[in-house]
Write an enzyme that holds these catalytic residues in place. Sequence first.
Site, short mmCIF file in Angstrom:
data_model
loop_
_atom_site.label_atom_id
_atom_site.label_comp_id
_atom_site.label_asym_id
_atom_site.label_seq_id
_atom_site.Cartn_x
_atom_site.Cartn_y
_atom_site.Cartn_z
N ASP A 116 -8.92 -1.12 5.76
CA ASP A 116 -8.45 -0.21 4.72
C ASP A 116 -6.93 -0.35 4.70
O ASP A 116 -6.33 -0.85 5.65
CB ASP A 116 -8.88 1.22 5.09
CG ASP A 116 -8.16 2.28 4.28
OD1 ASP A 116 -8.21 2.20 3.04
OD2 ASP A 116 -7.53 3.17 4.89
N ASP A 144 -4.22 2.30 2.90
CA ASP A 144 -3.49 3.57 3.05
C ASP A 144 -3.99 4.36 4.26
O ASP A 144 -5.17 4.70 4.34
CB ASP A 144 -3.65 4.42 1.78
CG ASP A 144 -3.05 3.73 0.56
OD1 ASP A 144 -1.86 3.39 0.61
OD2 ASP A 144 -3.78 3.53 -0.42
#
Length: 224
Positions: free
Chosen positions: A18, A20
Amino acid sequence: MANLTTNAKSRLRGVVFDMDGTLTVPVIDFAAMYRSVLGEDEYKRIKAESPTGIDILHHIESWSADKQQKAYETIADFEKQGIDKLQIMPGAAELCGFLDSKKIKRGLITRNVKKAIDIFHQRFEVIFTPALGREFRPYKPNPDPLLHICSTWDIPPNEVMMVGDSLKDDIACGKGAGAFTCLLDETGRYGPDDFSVTGLHPDFKVDSLSKILNILETNFDLSP
């Protein structure tokens, strides 16, 4: 003579991250963003019904085109502020260097826009391939983006790990695809109750990216 006590390690050939809050330091005030999009009353109602977090993108999909457009503009404003403050997560560059030394592939899946990925790549000169933004549909927690990356790499999902800081997005995506999962929980946000309520039990849980290196070396056969 064979060592009968040695258990065969699972093979790992790729890691998908991922962005953020995982590869980058979390700077977006998601609660403020949700309030701006939903309004205070609706925000409180949905939050009470969704103990593991609000899926704002899914929620606004049923809205009218005009209302949806305004919501996306609000989200984009918050994301732009996040891009302006973008910082790479401590341990990310070292972990990527380790994966490169082992010839382990690196991919990225985010619910942010592709522009944010491009800026991340340019600013920190650490490139992930493939790198999928929310333009790729359906987005996390659907497993399709992770399965797409596995297909692109020609590597089965059970030889890939999904790493992220969201139980409902990243771990759900990884589990749905049949990959190994590692939850990054810097602040102790998640506990056993969260895993029980959601039915999502990550294979590994760490409080910093730097600890993933030891997990990989200890538990996996890192064969390219």
